[in-house]
Scaffold this motif. Structure first.
Motif, PDB file in Angstrom:
ATOM      1  N   SER A   1      -0.025   0.987   0.161  1.00 25.77           N
ATOM      2  CA  SER A   1       0.600   2.310  -0.009  1.00 25.77           C
ATOM      3  C   SER A   1       2.011   2.367   0.579  1.00 25.77           C
ATOM      4  O   SER A   1       2.902   3.023   0.028  1.00 25.77           O
ATOM      5  N   SER A   2       2.242   1.690   1.690  1.00 22.40           N
ATOM      6  CA  SER A   2       3.535   1.746   2.365  1.00 22.40           C
ATOM      7  C   SER A   2       4.548   0.804   1.704  1.00 22.40           C
ATOM      8  O   SER A   2       4.244  -0.375   1.446  1.00 22.40           O
ATOM      9  N   ILE A   3       5.737   1.321   1.429  1.00 22.16           N
ATOM     10  CA  ILE A   3       6.800   0.491   0.851  1.00 22.16           C
ATOM     11  C   ILE A   3       7.235  -0.574   1.851  1.00 22.16           C
ATOM     12  O   ILE A   3       7.476  -1.729   1.489  1.00 22.16           O
ATOM     13  N   LEU A   4       7.316  -0.192   3.117  1.00 19.78           N
ATOM     14  CA  LEU A   4       7.672  -1.142   4.161  1.00 19.78           C
ATOM     15  C   LEU A   4       6.626  -2.249   4.279  1.00 19.78           C
ATOM     16  O   LEU A   4       6.960  -3.421   4.472  1.00 19.78           O
TER      17      LEU A   4
ATOM     18  N   GLN B   1       7.119  -4.692   1.384  1.00 18.52           N
ATOM     19  CA  GLN B   1       8.253  -5.573   1.618  1.00 18.52           C
ATOM     20  C   GLN B   1       7.934  -6.642   2.655  1.00 18.52           C
ATOM     21  O   GLN B   1       8.316  -7.803   2.515  1.00 18.52           O
ATOM     22  N   LYS B   2       7.202  -6.246   3.705  1.00 19.13           N
ATOM     23  CA  LYS B   2       6.857  -7.181   4.767  1.00 19.13           C
ATOM     24  C   LYS B   2       5.934  -8.274   4.261  1.00 19.13           C
ATOM     25  O   LYS B   2       6.113  -9.460   4.571  1.00 19.13           O
ATOM     26  N   VAL B   3       4.949  -7.909   3.450  1.00 18.58           N
ATOM     27  CA  VAL B   3       4.005  -8.892   2.908  1.00 18.58           C
ATOM     28  C   VAL B   3       4.703  -9.822   1.924  1.00 18.58           C
ATOM     29  O   VAL B   3       4.548 -11.043   1.960  1.00 18.58           O
TER      30      VAL B   3
END
Length: 317
Positions: free
Chosen positions: A230-233, A236-238
């Motif tokens: 759900s999180s955009i951050l 990006q991190k994954v």
């Protein structure tokens, strides 16, 4: 086939290389020598960092160290021959050395495809099966994959190059390349090479596209798993853990497909030599920079190593 290698009237080949002015050849020698030194040094640095930092003793970096070692071998097979050719007027190579070079180039090229596929599988398991990652990617399993890859390709490459070495070479002995590759050797042979061409490039299709298909399927599943976050951050991190590998995959497979998976008769060998420089010299040169610049864990390990070395003199003072 009309003859055998040991019955051939050709005892040595002449590598044409890049027939340019002497001044420009000296310039190319300097450029390629620097590229070779940087490639070997960069990949040795990656291996050393991975071995020194316990946080990097994980499957992802185990395969990366295998990949770095393969890149060192890969450039060492071809670049020294190129450098010699830029210094001498006639770059001669014996038939035995020529077929040996062709074998190791073919062998290491196959290894590169499969190592990239293994690294994609590691990222797939790490992202899609995170909770089971340690139970799936065990040290035994990783060593089995790597050893099976190296040994399987080593043995599998013997047959096609052995058949190539049994061709007759009874005419011109000038190879329009800077190393002994399959295509110019097939063109130079006075035997009927139609079936061997079909075999070689059919095998190339199978190796390249089977590994590429495996990588694409892995990344499709990775993208599906990432889109569920759900999180955009968080997305990006994954996905950042795949950035370095994906960049190398695009560069490598783009060059290889353009080089080999195409009608050979419609292209000049001069164009092939330029493409070969890209994927056999420039790509291995870029890989250490890609993995160091895009991988924060490698960057952190490198910074720790530098800081530790700076502290050594003050410790003894």
């Amino acid at each position: 086939m009309r003859g055998y290698w040991n019955e051939s009237t050709v005892a040595e080949f002449i590598l044409l290389g890049f027939p340019l002015s002497q001044r420009f050849q000296r310039f190319l020698f300097f450029i390629f020598f620097i590229a070779y030194v940087l490639t070997v040094t960069g990949n040795l640095l990656i291996i050393a960092i991975i071995r020194a930092d316990l946080h990097l003793h994980r499957p992802m970096y185990f395969f990366l160290s295998n990949f770095a070692f393969m890149q060192i071998c890969y450039v060492t097979v071809t670049v020294p021959t190129l450098l010699i050719g830029l210094l001498v007027k006639r770059n001669k190579i014996s038939t035995g050395a020529c077929f040996s070079q062709c074998y190791f180039f073919f062998f290491l090229g196959g290894i590169e495809n499969f190592l990239l596929a293994m690294m994609a599988y590691d990222r797939y398991v790490a992202i899609c099966y995170l909770l089971r990652y340690n139970t799936i990617m065990t040290p035994t399993f990783c060593w089995s994959l790597a050893c099976g890859c190296w040994l399987g390709i080593f043995l599998g490459s013997l047959l096609p190059v052995n058949i190539l070495a049994r061709l007759s070479f009874c005419g011109a002995n000038i190879i329009n390349h800077y190393f002994c590759d399959v295509s110019p050797l097939l063109k130079l042979s006075c035997s009927d090479t139609s079936l061997l061409k079909l075999y070689f490039f059919g095998l190339m299709w199978v190796i390249v596209f089977s590994c590429l298909l495996f990588i694409l399927v892995s990344y499709v599943n990775i993208i599906i798993a990432i889109m569920k976050i759900s999180s955009i951050l968080g997305r990006q991190k994954v996905f950042s853990t795949c950035g370095s590998h994906l960049t190398v995959v695009i560069i490598y497979f783009g060059a290889v497909i353009f080089m080999y998976v195409r009608p050979k008769d419609s292209y000049a060998f001069e164009e092939d030599k330029l493409i070969s420089v890209f994927y056999s010299i420039l790509t291995p040169l870029l890989n250490p920079f890609i993995y160091c610049l895009r991988n924060k864990e490698v960057q952190n390990a490198l910074q720790k190593s530098i800081q530790a070395r700076k502290m050594i003199p003050s410790f003894y003072m």
